[in-house]
Design a protein around this motif. Structure first.
Motif, PDB file in Angstrom:
ATOM      1  N   ASP A  63       2.651  66.994  -7.121  1.00 53.36           N
ATOM      2  CA  ASP A  63       3.445  66.555  -8.280  1.00 53.36           C
ATOM      3  C   ASP A  63       2.924  65.240  -8.864  1.00 53.36           C
ATOM      4  O   ASP A  63       2.670  65.160 -10.075  1.00 53.36           O
ATOM      5  CB  ASP A  63       4.924  66.430  -7.904  1.00 53.36           C
ATOM      6  CG  ASP A  63       5.581  67.783  -7.696  1.00 53.36           C
ATOM      7  OD1 ASP A  63       5.011  68.793  -8.177  1.00 53.36           O
ATOM      8  OD2 ASP A  63       6.654  67.843  -7.071  1.00 53.36           O
ATOM      9  N   THR A  66      -0.450  65.937 -10.522  1.00 57.35           N
ATOM     10  CA  THR A  66      -0.330  66.588 -11.834  1.00 57.35           C
ATOM     11  C   THR A  66       0.132  65.589 -12.884  1.00 57.35           C
ATOM     12  O   THR A  66      -0.352  65.593 -14.025  1.00 57.35           O
ATOM     13  CB  THR A  66       0.666  67.756 -11.761  1.00 57.35           C
ATOM     14  OG1 THR A  66       0.261  68.670 -10.745  1.00 57.35           O
ATOM     15  CG2 THR A  66       0.729  68.497 -13.088  1.00 57.35           C
ATOM     16  N   GLU A  67       1.072  64.724 -12.511  1.00 54.81           N
ATOM     17  CA  GLU A  67       1.556  63.700 -13.442  1.00 54.81           C
ATOM     18  C   GLU A  67       0.422  62.766 -13.860  1.00 54.81           C
ATOM     19  O   GLU A  67       0.300  62.398 -15.039  1.00 54.81           O
ATOM     20  CB  GLU A  67       2.686  62.893 -12.801  1.00 54.81           C
ATOM     21  CG  GLU A  67       3.975  63.684 -12.605  1.00 54.81           C
ATOM     22  CD  GLU A  67       5.028  62.897 -11.853  1.00 54.81           C
ATOM     23  OE1 GLU A  67       4.729  61.744 -11.459  1.00 54.81           O
ATOM     24  OE2 GLU A  67       6.143  63.423 -11.655  1.00 54.81           O
ATOM     25  N   TYR A  68      -0.416  62.393 -12.897  1.00 47.78           N
ATOM     26  CA  TYR A  68      -1.543  61.499 -13.212  1.00 47.78           C
ATOM     27  C   TYR A  68      -2.492  62.158 -14.202  1.00 47.78           C
ATOM     28  O   TYR A  68      -2.883  61.545 -15.213  1.00 47.78           O
ATOM     29  CB  TYR A  68      -2.298  61.124 -11.937  1.00 47.78           C
ATOM     30  CG  TYR A  68      -3.625  60.442 -12.226  1.00 47.78           C
ATOM     31  CD1 TYR A  68      -3.686  59.083 -12.517  1.00 47.78           C
ATOM     32  CD2 TYR A  68      -4.812  61.183 -12.256  1.00 47.78           C
ATOM     33  CE1 TYR A  68      -4.897  58.468 -12.819  1.00 47.78           C
ATOM     34  CE2 TYR A  68      -6.022  60.573 -12.548  1.00 47.78           C
ATOM     35  CZ  TYR A  68      -6.065  59.229 -12.831  1.00 47.78           C
ATOM     36  OH  TYR A  68      -7.268  58.632 -13.137  1.00 47.78           O
ATOM     37  N   GLY A  71      -0.989  62.436 -17.650  1.00 51.90           N
ATOM     38  CA  GLY A  71      -0.966  61.124 -18.281  1.00 51.90           C
ATOM     39  C   GLY A  71      -2.350  60.669 -18.699  1.00 51.90           C
ATOM     40  O   GLY A  71      -2.537  60.119 -19.796  1.00 51.90           O
ATOM     41  N   LEU A 218       5.890  61.752 -19.269  1.00 47.72           N
ATOM     42  CA  LEU A 218       5.255  62.645 -18.310  1.00 47.72           C
ATOM     43  C   LEU A 218       5.495  62.230 -16.872  1.00 47.72           C
ATOM     44  O   LEU A 218       5.443  63.052 -15.966  1.00 47.72           O
ATOM     45  CB  LEU A 218       3.740  62.691 -18.581  1.00 47.72           C
ATOM     46  CG  LEU A 218       3.339  63.189 -19.983  1.00 47.72           C
ATOM     47  CD1 LEU A 218       1.859  62.946 -20.238  1.00 47.72           C
ATOM     48  CD2 LEU A 218       3.656  64.673 -20.124  1.00 47.72           C
ATOM     49  N   THR A 219       5.725  60.956 -16.643  1.00 48.54           N
ATOM     50  CA  THR A 219       5.998  60.449 -15.294  1.00 48.54           C
ATOM     51  C   THR A 219       6.757  59.134 -15.390  1.00 48.54           C
ATOM     52  O   THR A 219       6.567  58.385 -16.349  1.00 48.54           O
ATOM     53  CB  THR A 219       4.687  60.233 -14.508  1.00 48.54           C
ATOM     54  OG1 THR A 219       4.990  59.678 -13.222  1.00 48.54           O
ATOM     55  CG2 THR A 219       3.752  59.290 -15.243  1.00 48.54           C
ATOM     56  N   THR A 294       6.042  69.098 -15.514  1.00 46.60           N
ATOM     57  CA  THR A 294       4.811  68.350 -15.767  1.00 46.60           C
ATOM     58  C   THR A 294       3.608  69.278 -15.835  1.00 46.60           C
ATOM     59  O   THR A 294       2.686  69.069 -16.629  1.00 46.60           O
ATOM     60  CB  THR A 294       4.597  67.294 -14.668  1.00 46.60           C
ATOM     61  OG1 THR A 294       5.750  66.465 -14.569  1.00 46.60           O
ATOM     62  CG2 THR A 294       3.388  66.428 -14.980  1.00 46.60           C
TER      63      THR A 294
END
Length: 409
Positions: A63, A66-68, A71, A218-219, A294
């Protein structure tokens, strides 16, 4: 995602080290980077960013990973859009090609500082006020709408702040290599180089207002927001020189970014409704809504960017704009080199200009008709052609009455 102080310190040291290396080994000595140099270092910085993302994925989980990546891709796309504005600013101030690296690196450092401030302010606001997501979502929707408006570029490239600086602080008319200050007639003056950097810094603050809400959509991990933003900015200088000739061709990029920011804006508002605490919305209770994952966000972002870039590259309008942009750059570079400059460099620059002129002449009539209405562009081409004709006849430039080089050149 919990991040220790040690990891934060090591990350900051790594980013500062990369910036310092970039300055001392690439930017400190003014030069025009080759295509090979730009390609190698662009690939290196992208590789570092991807390896860091893999590390986040492995050590923190799928998770956060994926967020990184979501972004990073979003911020990278927005940073490329920022290059258009940098290109306009440097073009309007006629920044010598060899000195553009220093301006870009300053812009990157200032952007990183301004975004870091906004990141921690945004993180603090999110922790205390859930309704901030409504604000962020509205900012992105408004930004997306503004991106769809026709461009209205200031022909002088100077905003109010720059004009004010010129009035308040004595400024020299010309550049003194890459110095920020110079001495003329015994007076210490600020050079146009300094004015350009101040203009770049001012635009960076405006960019931060748009980009930070986008990645917070997104995060909400401050560490991921910071690292994705930082790695998207690192290597931006090399990317500028690598895709310089393609920037004008990405005519649909603003539409793609508008779609992405609009999508993230809606995602933020949906999240705000799900976490709602405002008393005038659903009596202060959470609103049951469908939230976008995300992973889905990453797919949408990459998909929109691919479609946008491909459409831009195959578009006849994109080819026309690219040819005009390249011709303008080559003509400006030819004139900037000067009559007394390196003759080989002058001929190479003029040869590239002739190739772009051939491309323009081969365009469909409707595109050539639009180009014929660009008076400033045509005057630039005429000046380069006349200068080249005088050089071919062995005549001195029109503004130079003697056969000797002007003093100081």
């Amino acid at each position: 995602m919990q991040v220790s102080t040690t990891v934060w310190i090591l990350t900051l040291l790594g980013i500062i080290g990369l910036l310092a290396y970039d300055f001392f080994f690439h930017v400190r000595k003014a030069h025009i980077p080759t295509l090979r140099e730009s390609a190698i270092w662009s690939a290196a910085y992208v590789g570092i960013a991807l390896l860091f993302g893999v590390g986040v994925w492995v050590f923190a989980g799928s998770d956060p990973g994926t967020e990184y990546f979501a972004g990073y891709v979003t911020e990278k796309a927005l940073s490329v859009d920022n290059l258009f504005v940098f290109l306009i600013i440097m073009g309007s101030f006629a920044v010598p090609r060899a000195n553009q690296q220093k301006v870009l690196l300053f812009g990157i450092v200032f952007a990183l500082i301004s975004r870091t401030v906004f990141i921690f302010l945004g993180a603090a606001a999110i922790d205390r006020f859930a309704w901030v997501f409504y604000v962020f979502g509205l900012i992105l929707l408004l930004t997306a709408g503004n991106m769809l408006k026709p461009d209205d570029e200031d022909s002088e490239g100077e905003n109010f702040v720059v004009r004010l600086i010129r009035k308040v602080i004595p400024t020299s008319e010309g550049y003194d290599e890459d110095k920020l200050f110079t001495v003329e007639n015994g007076k210490r003056l600020m050079t146009p180089m300094m004015v350009v950097m101040l203009a770049i810094g001012g635009t960076d603050i405006l960019f931060a207002i748009d980009s930070i809400p986008a990645i917070f959509g997104l995060t909400q991990s401050t560490y991921i927001v910071f690292t994705a933003t930082a790695f998207s900015l690192l290597g931006l200088r090399q990317l500028y020189f690598l895709i310089d000739g393609l920037l004008d061709r990405l005519i649909y990029l603003s539409f793609g970014l508008a779609a992405i920011l609009g999508f993230i804006g809606v995602k933020l508002i949906l999240h705000a409704l799900a976490e709602n605490t405002l008393p005038f919305i659903n009596d202060g209770e959470h609103v049951p809504v469908v939230e976008v994952s995300t992973g889905m966000s990453l797919v949408v972002i990459i998909g929109v960017l691919v479609i946008t870039v491909v459409a831009s590259l195959v578009s006849p309008a994109g080819k026309a704009k690219n040819a005009v942009g390249n011709a303008r750059r080559h003509a400006t570079q030819y004139l900037d080199i000067g009559y007394w400059g390196d003759p080989d460099a002058r001929e190479k620059s003029y040869g590239a200009l002739e190739e772009e002129i051939k491309t323009i002449k081969a365009l469909p009539e409707k595109h050539r008709a639009r180009i014929r209405n660009e008076r400033e562009f045509l005057e630039l081409l005429e000046a380069a052609e006349q200068e080249h004709a005088r050089a071919a006849r062995g005549e001195a430039p029109a503004e130079t009455p003697t056969d000797e080089p002007p003093s100081g050149r």
